[in-house]
Scaffold this motif. Sequence first.
Motif, PDB file in Angstrom:
ATOM      1  N   GLU A   1       0.836  -1.195   0.000  1.00  0.00           N
ATOM      2  CA  GLU A   1       0.000   0.000   0.000  1.00  0.00           C
ATOM      3  C   GLU A   1       0.873   1.248   0.000  1.00  0.00           C
ATOM      4  O   GLU A   1       0.624   2.192  -0.744  1.00  0.00           O
ATOM      5  CB  GLU A   1      -0.932  -0.007   1.222  1.00  0.00           C
ATOM      6  CG  GLU A   1      -2.057   0.999   1.151  1.00  0.00           C
ATOM      7  CD  GLU A   1      -1.698   2.399   1.621  1.00  0.00           C
ATOM      8  OE1 GLU A   1      -2.409   3.342   1.244  1.00  0.00           O
ATOM      9  OE2 GLU A   1      -0.704   2.551   2.366  1.00  0.00           O
TER      10      GLU A   1
ATOM     11  N   LEU B   1       1.860   6.386  -7.000  1.00  0.00           N
ATOM     12  CA  LEU B   1       0.714   7.161  -7.462  1.00  0.00           C
ATOM     13  C   LEU B   1       0.949   8.660  -7.292  1.00  0.00           C
ATOM     14  O   LEU B   1       0.705   9.452  -8.210  1.00  0.00           O
ATOM     15  CB  LEU B   1      -0.535   6.717  -6.699  1.00  0.00           C
ATOM     16  CG  LEU B   1      -1.899   7.105  -7.231  1.00  0.00           C
ATOM     17  CD1 LEU B   1      -2.103   6.597  -8.647  1.00  0.00           C
ATOM     18  CD2 LEU B   1      -2.978   6.554  -6.317  1.00  0.00           C
ATOM     19  N   LEU B   2       1.468   9.047  -6.127  1.00  0.00           N
ATOM     20  CA  LEU B   2       1.673  10.470  -5.845  1.00  0.00           C
ATOM     21  C   LEU B   2       2.841  11.087  -6.604  1.00  0.00           C
ATOM     22  O   LEU B   2       2.745  12.209  -7.100  1.00  0.00           O
ATOM     23  CB  LEU B   2       1.909  10.685  -4.349  1.00  0.00           C
ATOM     24  CG  LEU B   2       0.702  10.606  -3.435  1.00  0.00           C
ATOM     25  CD1 LEU B   2       1.147  10.766  -1.984  1.00  0.00           C
ATOM     26  CD2 LEU B   2      -0.324  11.657  -3.785  1.00  0.00           C
TER      27      LEU B   2
ATOM     28  N   SER C   1       2.557   1.592  -3.460  1.00  0.00           N
ATOM     29  CA  SER C   1       1.595   2.016  -4.489  1.00  0.00           C
ATOM     30  C   SER C   1       1.202   3.479  -4.308  1.00  0.00           C
ATOM     31  O   SER C   1       1.017   4.206  -5.292  1.00  0.00           O
ATOM     32  CB  SER C   1       0.350   1.123  -4.479  1.00  0.00           C
ATOM     33  OG  SER C   1      -0.460   1.354  -3.346  1.00  0.00           O
ATOM     34  N   TYR C   2       1.097   3.933  -3.079  1.00  0.00           N
ATOM     35  CA  TYR C   2       0.744   5.329  -2.803  1.00  0.00           C
ATOM     36  C   TYR C   2       1.855   6.274  -3.269  1.00  0.00           C
ATOM     37  O   TYR C   2       1.603   7.296  -3.896  1.00  0.00           O
ATOM     38  CB  TYR C   2       0.462   5.501  -1.313  1.00  0.00           C
ATOM     39  CG  TYR C   2      -0.181   6.814  -0.930  1.00  0.00           C
ATOM     40  CD1 TYR C   2      -1.111   7.444  -1.741  1.00  0.00           C
ATOM     41  CD2 TYR C   2       0.146   7.423   0.271  1.00  0.00           C
ATOM     42  CE1 TYR C   2      -1.698   8.635  -1.370  1.00  0.00           C
ATOM     43  CE2 TYR C   2      -0.448   8.621   0.659  1.00  0.00           C
ATOM     44  CZ  TYR C   2      -1.372   9.223  -0.173  1.00  0.00           C
ATOM     45  OH  TYR C   2      -1.956  10.413   0.197  1.00  0.00           O
TER      46      TYR C   2
ATOM     47  N   HIS D   1      -4.000   0.371  -5.878  1.00  0.00           N
ATOM     48  CA  HIS D   1      -3.779   1.139  -4.650  1.00  0.00           C
ATOM     49  C   HIS D   1      -5.059   1.198  -3.816  1.00  0.00           C
ATOM     50  O   HIS D   1      -5.018   1.036  -2.599  1.00  0.00           O
ATOM     51  CB  HIS D   1      -3.300   2.558  -4.945  1.00  0.00           C
ATOM     52  CG  HIS D   1      -3.312   3.421  -3.732  1.00  0.00           C
ATOM     53  ND1 HIS D   1      -2.439   3.231  -2.674  1.00  0.00           N
ATOM     54  CD2 HIS D   1      -4.139   4.433  -3.363  1.00  0.00           C
ATOM     55  CE1 HIS D   1      -2.721   4.111  -1.729  1.00  0.00           C
ATOM     56  NE2 HIS D   1      -3.753   4.848  -2.125  1.00  0.00           N
TER      57      HIS D   1
ATOM     58  N   SER E   1      -2.033   5.454   6.646  1.00  0.00           N
ATOM     59  CA  SER E   1      -2.384   5.011   5.297  1.00  0.00           C
ATOM     60  C   SER E   1      -2.637   6.167   4.340  1.00  0.00           C
ATOM     61  O   SER E   1      -2.670   5.962   3.124  1.00  0.00           O
ATOM     62  CB  SER E   1      -3.610   4.100   5.342  1.00  0.00           C
ATOM     63  OG  SER E   1      -4.752   4.819   5.745  1.00  0.00           O
ATOM     64  N   ILE E   2      -2.799   7.388   4.856  1.00  0.00           N
ATOM     65  CA  ILE E   2      -3.028   8.536   3.963  1.00  0.00           C
ATOM     66  C   ILE E   2      -1.860   9.519   3.958  1.00  0.00           C
ATOM     67  O   ILE E   2      -1.936  10.564   3.343  1.00  0.00           O
ATOM     68  CB  ILE E   2      -4.345   9.271   4.318  1.00  0.00           C
ATOM     69  CG1 ILE E   2      -4.332   9.803   5.742  1.00  0.00           C
ATOM     70  CG2 ILE E   2      -5.548   8.374   4.074  1.00  0.00           C
ATOM     71  CD1 ILE E   2      -5.500  10.704   6.077  1.00  0.00           C
TER      72      ILE E   2
ATOM     73  N   PHE F   1      -5.372  -0.130  -0.097  1.00  0.00           N
ATOM     74  CA  PHE F   1      -5.777   0.802   0.952  1.00  0.00           C
ATOM     75  C   PHE F   1      -6.939   0.225   1.760  1.00  0.00           C
ATOM     76  O   PHE F   1      -6.911   0.219   2.996  1.00  0.00           O
ATOM     77  CB  PHE F   1      -6.168   2.146   0.338  1.00  0.00           C
ATOM     78  CG  PHE F   1      -6.788   3.102   1.311  1.00  0.00           C
ATOM     79  CD1 PHE F   1      -6.001   3.802   2.217  1.00  0.00           C
ATOM     80  CD2 PHE F   1      -8.159   3.287   1.352  1.00  0.00           C
ATOM     81  CE1 PHE F   1      -6.565   4.687   3.132  1.00  0.00           C
ATOM     82  CE2 PHE F   1      -8.738   4.171   2.246  1.00  0.00           C
ATOM     83  CZ  PHE F   1      -7.943   4.873   3.142  1.00  0.00           C
TER      84      PHE F   1
ATOM     85  N   PRO G   1       2.140   9.901   2.945  1.00  0.00           N
ATOM     86  CA  PRO G   1       3.222   9.222   2.230  1.00  0.00           C
ATOM     87  C   PRO G   1       4.285   8.707   3.208  1.00  0.00           C
ATOM     88  O   PRO G   1       4.660   9.399   4.146  1.00  0.00           O
ATOM     89  CB  PRO G   1       3.796  10.315   1.326  1.00  0.00           C
ATOM     90  CG  PRO G   1       2.655  11.261   1.123  1.00  0.00           C
ATOM     91  CD  PRO G   1       1.890  11.240   2.426  1.00  0.00           C
TER      92      PRO G   1
END
Length: 98
Positions: A15, A22-23, A18-19, A46, A78-79, A50, A81
């Motif tokens: 997770e 993604l960011l 992947s975050y 993701h 989890s939210i 999540f 980075p």
Amino acid sequence: MFSFLNIFRITALLEGVSYILLLFIATPMRHLYDQPQYVKMLGLPHGILFMGYVIMAFMLKKDMNWNTKQFAEVLLASIIPFGTFYIDKKYLKSLKNG
């Protein structure tokens, strides 16, 4: 053999990775180079990771003996980075399980 805690650790790692992808890779590619396929490619995996992380955190809360503050920290990670990596190091890595 994998324990549920080890599955949670793997999910947290995936997770987090992947975050970050993604960011810091997919979103800039979308906005700077008009290439939305990377966000589409990484978004669904993701999202699934999540949701898995959050569900497993709820399932582990009692077993891990997390108080409200600790549990909130696990969920908030989890939210943020690199947050899941911090949680792994702080709460999960040092545990010995079967």
